[in-house]
Design an enzyme around this catalytic site. Structure first.
Site, PDB file in Angstrom:
ATOM      1  N   ILE A 162      14.020  23.637  30.013  1.00 52.49           N
ATOM      2  CA  ILE A 162      12.911  23.811  30.954  1.00 52.49           C
ATOM      3  C   ILE A 162      11.775  24.504  30.207  1.00 52.49           C
ATOM      4  O   ILE A 162      11.964  25.011  29.108  1.00 52.49           O
ATOM      5  CB  ILE A 162      13.267  24.637  32.216  1.00 52.49           C
ATOM      6  CG1 ILE A 162      13.692  26.059  31.826  1.00 52.49           C
ATOM      7  CG2 ILE A 162      14.284  23.942  33.073  1.00 52.49           C
ATOM      8  CD1 ILE A 162      13.631  27.021  33.001  1.00 52.49           C
ATOM      9  N   THR A 173      10.032  26.058  25.219  1.00 58.94           N
ATOM     10  CA  THR A 173      11.249  25.549  25.850  1.00 58.94           C
ATOM     11  C   THR A 173      12.245  26.674  26.084  1.00 58.94           C
ATOM     12  O   THR A 173      12.241  27.676  25.383  1.00 58.94           O
ATOM     13  CB  THR A 173      11.960  24.513  24.959  1.00 58.94           C
ATOM     14  OG1 THR A 173      12.389  25.170  23.760  1.00 58.94           O
ATOM     15  CG2 THR A 173      11.054  23.357  24.607  1.00 58.94           C
ATOM     16  N   SER A 174      13.132  26.465  27.049  1.00 60.61           N
ATOM     17  CA  SER A 174      14.238  27.397  27.281  1.00 60.61           C
ATOM     18  C   SER A 174      15.478  26.615  27.657  1.00 60.61           C
ATOM     19  O   SER A 174      15.389  25.622  28.386  1.00 60.61           O
ATOM     20  CB  SER A 174      13.885  28.372  28.404  1.00 60.61           C
ATOM     21  OG  SER A 174      15.021  29.139  28.723  1.00 60.61           O
ATOM     22  N   PRO A 175      16.661  27.074  27.189  1.00 59.48           N
ATOM     23  CA  PRO A 175      17.913  26.460  27.636  1.00 59.48           C
ATOM     24  C   PRO A 175      18.382  27.065  28.958  1.00 59.48           C
ATOM     25  O   PRO A 175      19.409  26.645  29.493  1.00 59.48           O
ATOM     26  CB  PRO A 175      18.880  26.819  26.506  1.00 59.48           C
ATOM     27  CG  PRO A 175      18.412  28.164  26.053  1.00 59.48           C
ATOM     28  CD  PRO A 175      16.902  28.149  26.221  1.00 59.48           C
ATOM     29  N   ASP A 222      13.734  34.574  27.977  1.00 61.22           N
ATOM     30  CA  ASP A 222      14.974  34.357  27.232  1.00 61.22           C
ATOM     31  C   ASP A 222      15.466  35.627  26.546  1.00 61.22           C
ATOM     32  O   ASP A 222      16.598  35.673  26.074  1.00 61.22           O
ATOM     33  CB  ASP A 222      14.777  33.295  26.137  1.00 61.22           C
ATOM     34  CG  ASP A 222      14.677  31.896  26.695  1.00 61.22           C
ATOM     35  OD1 ASP A 222      15.126  31.690  27.834  1.00 61.22           O
ATOM     36  OD2 ASP A 222      14.142  31.027  25.994  1.00 61.22           O
TER      37      ASP A 222
END
Ligand SMILES: *[C@@H]1O[C@H](CO)[C@@H](O)[C@H](O)[C@H]1NC(C)=O
Ligand SMILES: *[C@@H]1O[C@H](CO)[C@@H](O)[C@H](O)[C@H]1NC(C)=O
Ligand SMILES: *[C@@H]1O[C@H](CO)[C@@H](O)[C@H](O)[C@H]1NC(C)=O
Ligand SMILES: *[C@@H]1O[C@H](CO)[C@@H](O)[C@H](O)[C@H]1NC(C)=O
Ligand SMILES: *[C@@H]1O[C@H](CO)[C@@H](O)[C@H](O)[C@H]1NC(C)=O
Ligand SMILES: *[C@@H]1O[C@H](CO)[C@@H](O)[C@H](O)[C@H]1NC(C)=O
Ligand SMILES: *[C@@H]1O[C@H](CO)[C@@H](O)[C@H](O)[C@H]1NC(C)=O
Ligand SMILES: *[C@@H]1O[C@H](CO)[C@@H](O)[C@H](O)[C@H]1NC(C)=O
Ligand SMILES: *[C@@H]1O[C@H](CO)[C@@H](O)[C@H](O)[C@H]1NC(C)=O
Ligand SMILES: *[C@@H]1O[C@H](CO)[C@@H](O)[C@H](O)[C@H]1NC(C)=O
Length: 744
Positions: A213, A311-313, A426
């Site tokens: 995301i 982006t981020s997981p 994050d």
């Protein structure tokens, strides 16, 4: 020396001059707030499309893998750059993977793509790798054709970077880490070189909707609506994949490109691991060769990082963890990612957050594995055409160039903005070097040495150049005791047929990456170098670490990524300009070398290292190294899902990194012989080391194994492999073994 102070609002502060280090400390202490921070029995060798027979194998292909795991204890980890995140053991080993592609008809045209399981590329590491390979293979591997790309993981061993700023939390330079990365990477390339053989390449892509995301959607929204309207998502959801086949169409491995931060494991994890890209590579390779020990496989799966910036997981979004507050459990505030006006409590959640970050890590890895499997199962477009590489150094300080609209602009010497200290959802700000300490005496002795040199107050030229970024750390003007940030970066492009890989020194955001790819693709086509099938991907952060790259519009918002775009608002356009100028060198007929600035100076000779060596190891009276302190259960059998634990009298694992080896095995009794069944690199095993008495040199290690479903019934045992250092004398190896236990 000038320093400056700010109010509490780290996102929007004006600053004013003041005159003491005490004030600097107070400012930093307030400002640097920290966020907490299938294995199916599928034979992938016959999996998917078989390339048509009769097609001449145009390329020579080589694939290799090497162990790059530095000291797994007593060393700061790299990624979050958080002083308390000092490693205490091992989850999975870090690896470098290498792919060599040479033109069979003219093998001197070749490229080497290295995907290293580290947080970022580095000039010093790359210099050593290039130097070893160019002397071992003169004229074959060169500064032009070797690309050192990182997976951008945040759970690996730190201290290897050459510039001062990223060394702060590692207490300076850690030579053992750098040496391990260089040795394992060179080994991976040597192995790839040794198995060069004719083969074929093909290219495809797929969409992975749930793999990432955007963690700064408010900055993304600053991009023009007309531009955003061209895209379905505020993230690149596509994975691109280059498949490597032997001449019969059997897959030997692949290189995939997908943008997602390596921040599935949080900054409170202290076991060395590979985060989601390293896990994805393990899962795919274990699927291809179920019986190979990790790292001893021949099928090489590449999960490469791309325009990763925003982006981020943590795909469930960012939520407030503020027990007792009315906003506890609510989504963080949108513009600033705050909870009750502070950033500390805002945490991104991965898909497995109800279980653990390790669970989230496996899920995000598996989603990438599934994407790669989908592409490997498709009929892919064959790749044919020239192999080319081009490389230049680019001094980003005051680089003047002309924008496409005719206006001449320039980049700036590096500087970090205030939001850099605020971190992201994050984790805390990278290089959050005064973590949690509000006293005038820092807990970081490295900082005590270098603080006198802290970043000179920016002059008006730098303030104007970096506008609208409020400058927190003016690193471009800090040269003592050595450079804090790079000014000179590596610019590199690899071409194989219609695939063009932009090897980039920073973390581009989603929209920055799209602009970059589009501009270069347009140029490739308009100059007649590649036709309409030109396919451009970004790989990075690679070679040098030059922090972030946002669009001009995102820069104006000054979230974390904008604050970390160190060369100012024209950074992206400067890269587009320079990479664009290299496109002509990708023509098959091109000769000569591009204009290049001088290579950055080697700083490792000046490097400060405060990390002390191992003094001694000893076993308590009546015990010896390897003795079992807590044994496995011998009375009742274990079952799948159980965790087996054994604790041993230990020695410091820094005494011998056991590269290409293991600190432990789970042994299985087969036909009366013990066989190694699991190693320290299987995700089901964990190795936790603890110094129990510093003065006397005592330590223990806990080895755990969580039994996978499908594990054969029968007798097993746990073995521990250590190396002890006496006060005087040489390091010597020892072994420990648990009792036998049974799985039923
Ligand atoms: C996926 O591949 C197709 C066919 O080459 C291409 O048209 C499309 O642009 C690719 N998608 C991306 C995101 O590169
Ligand atoms: C690590 O941090 C996460 C996120 O704040 C938290 O949920 C988890 O409980 C922490 N784990 C440990 C072992 O402290
Ligand atoms: C690695 O693989 C080779 C070939 O398959 C095998 O001979 C060797 O024993 C393996 N080594 C380990 C440590 O598993
Ligand atoms: C946050 O800041 C706003 C604006 O200054 C203020 O109205 C609000 O009360 C603050 N909220 C908290 C929880 O402090
Ligand atoms: C980079 O360029 C600037 C401006 O021209 C110059 O001052 C600086 O010395 C250069 N840096 C290096 C490492 O060459
Ligand atoms: C060119 O673009 C830049 C960046 O958007 C802008 O600042 C400048 O005003 C533009 N110049 C012209 C002549 O439109
Ligand atoms: C440090 O923080 C503590 C707790 O918030 C506070 O009581 C103390 O006054 C602070 N010390 C300084 C020097 O700011
Ligand atoms: C390269 O040279 C060949 C033969 O000299 C010519 O036919 C071809 O058009 C050239 N290609 C490019 C891209 O300039
Ligand atoms: C080792 O395991 C024992 C028993 O479960 C536990 O008490 C101890 O905290 C563990 N030590 C480490 C370093 O994990
Ligand atoms: C463990 O199993 C091996 C092989 O069967 C046997 O030789 C050995 O005596 C057993 N060890 C113990 C402590 O029972």
């Amino acid at each position: 020396m000038y320093i400056f102070e700010t109010t509490l609002d780290v996102d929007t502060v004006p600053f004013r001059l003041c005159d003491t280090l005490q004030a600097l400390y107070n400012m930093l202490n307030r400002a640097l707030v920290c966020l907490v921070a299938l294995v199916a029995s599928v034979n992938v060798f016959n999996f998917g499309a078989v390339a048509p027979y009769g097609v001449q194998a145009q390329y020579l292909l080589g694939l290799g893998i090497g162990d790059i795991t530095g000291p797994v204890v007593e060393t700061n980890m790299m990624g979050y750059a958080n002083l308390p995140q000092t490693d205490t053991g091992l989850h999975m080993r870090q690896r470098s993977r290498a792919w060599i592609i040479a033109d069979a008809s003219n093998p001197s045209n070749r490229v080497v793509f290295i995907n290293a399981d580290i947080a970022m590329g580095d000039t010093g590491i790359r210099r050593s790798i290039v130097s070893q390979l160019t002397s071992q293979f003169p004229g074959v591997y060169t500064n032009e054709n070797i690309a050192l790309v990182s997976t951008h993981q945040h759970s690996g061993v730190g201290g290897y970077l050459e510039d001062l700023l990223p060394q702060l939390t590692a207490l300076g330079y850690v030579k053992e880490t750098a040496d391990a990365i260089v040795a394992g990477t060179v080994l991976a390339v040597q192995r790839a070189h040794a198995n060069l053989a004719p083969g074929k390449l093909s290219l495809g892509n797929t969409t992975i909707v749930d793999g990432n995301i955007n963690r700064s959607p408010s900055a993304y929204l600053a991009n023009p609506a007309s531009e955003r309207a061209k895209y379905q998502y505020d993230q690149d959801k596509d994975m691109s994949l280059l498949r490597f086949d032997d001449p019969n169409g059997n897959a030997r491995g692949f290189l995939s490109f997908f943008a997602v931060h390596g921040t599935s494991l949080y900054e409170n994890n202290t076991l060395v691991s590979g985060d989601n890209k390293g896990m994805a590579a393990y899962l795919y390779e274990a699927m291809a060769e179920p019986n190979a020990m990790p790292g001893n496989n021949t099928f090489v799966a590449g999960f490469t990082q791309s325009n990763v910036g925003d982006t981020s997981p943590n795909t469930e979004g960012a939520f407030c963890e503020s027990p007792g507050q009315p906003w506890d459990g609510q989504a963080c505030e949108f513009e600033h990612s705050t909870c009750g006006n502070a950033t500390q409590d805002c945490h991104g959640r991965g898909p497995g957050f109800r279980i653990s970050d390790f669970e989230s890590n496996t899920i995000i890895a598996q989603r990438q594995v599934n994407g790669a499997k989908t592409i490997m199962g498709q009929s892919l477009a064959a790749v044919s055409g020239p192999v080319k590489a081009v490389h230049a150094y680019m001094n980003m300080s005051f680089r003047s160039f002309t924008l496409p609209n005719g206006t001449t602009v320039q980049t700036c010497p590096p500087a970090m903005g205030f939001s850099f200290a605020g971190g992201t959802t994050d984790g805390p700000g990278a290089f959050d070097f005064i973590q949690g300490d509000n006293s005038s005496n820092s807990q970081n002795p490295f900082w005590e040495i270098v603080k006198g040199a802290v970043t000179p107050f920016p002059n008006q030229q730098q303030i104007d150049c970096q506008f609208p970024k409020p400058i927190l750390l003016n690193t471009g003007y800090a040269h003592f005791p050595y450079e804090w940030s790079p000014s000179t970066v590596d610019v590199q492009i690899l071409r194989v047929g219609n695939l063009v890989m932009l090897i980039m020194p920073g973390e581009l955001t989603t929209m920055a990456g799209r602009r970059m790819r589009d501009a270069i693709r347009t140029k490739l086509i308009s100059q007649g170098i590649i036709g309409n099938d030109a396919y451009v991907v970004i790989a990075g952060p690679a070679n040098t670490y030059a922090h972030y790259v946002t669009t001009r519009e995102e820069y104006a918002v000054q979230r974390y990524e904008g604050a970390s775009t160190i060369f100012g608002q024209n950074t992206l356009d400067a890269y587009i300009d320079k990479y664009g100028s290299l496109v002509s060198f990708l023509s098959p007929n091109a000769s000569g070398t591009p204009q290049s600035d001088p290579a950055p100076a080697d700083q490792t000779g000046k490097a400060i290292s405060l990390r002390t060596g191992v003094v001694l190891d000893a076993a308590p009276i009546g015990k010896k190294f390897g003795d079992v302190l807590i044994d496995v259960s011998t009375t009742s059998p274990y079952h799948a899902g159980d965790t087996v634990l054994a604790q041993f009298v230990a020695a410091n694992p820094r005494n011998n990194l056991r590269l290409e080896g293991t600190f432990l095995t789970v042994d299985r009794l087969v036909n009366g012989n013990w066989q190694a069944f699991r190693s320290d690199s299987h995700p089901s095993t964990k190795f936790h080391w603890l110094r129990t008495n510093t003065v006397l040199g005592f330590s223990t290690v806990n080895i755990t194994w969580t039994i996978e479903s499908g594990t054969p019934a029968g007798p097993y045992r746990i073995s521990y492999f250590g190396d002890s250092k006496p006060l005087i004398g040489s390091i010597s190896p020892f072994t420990g073994q648990s009792s036998n236990f049974t799985i039923s």
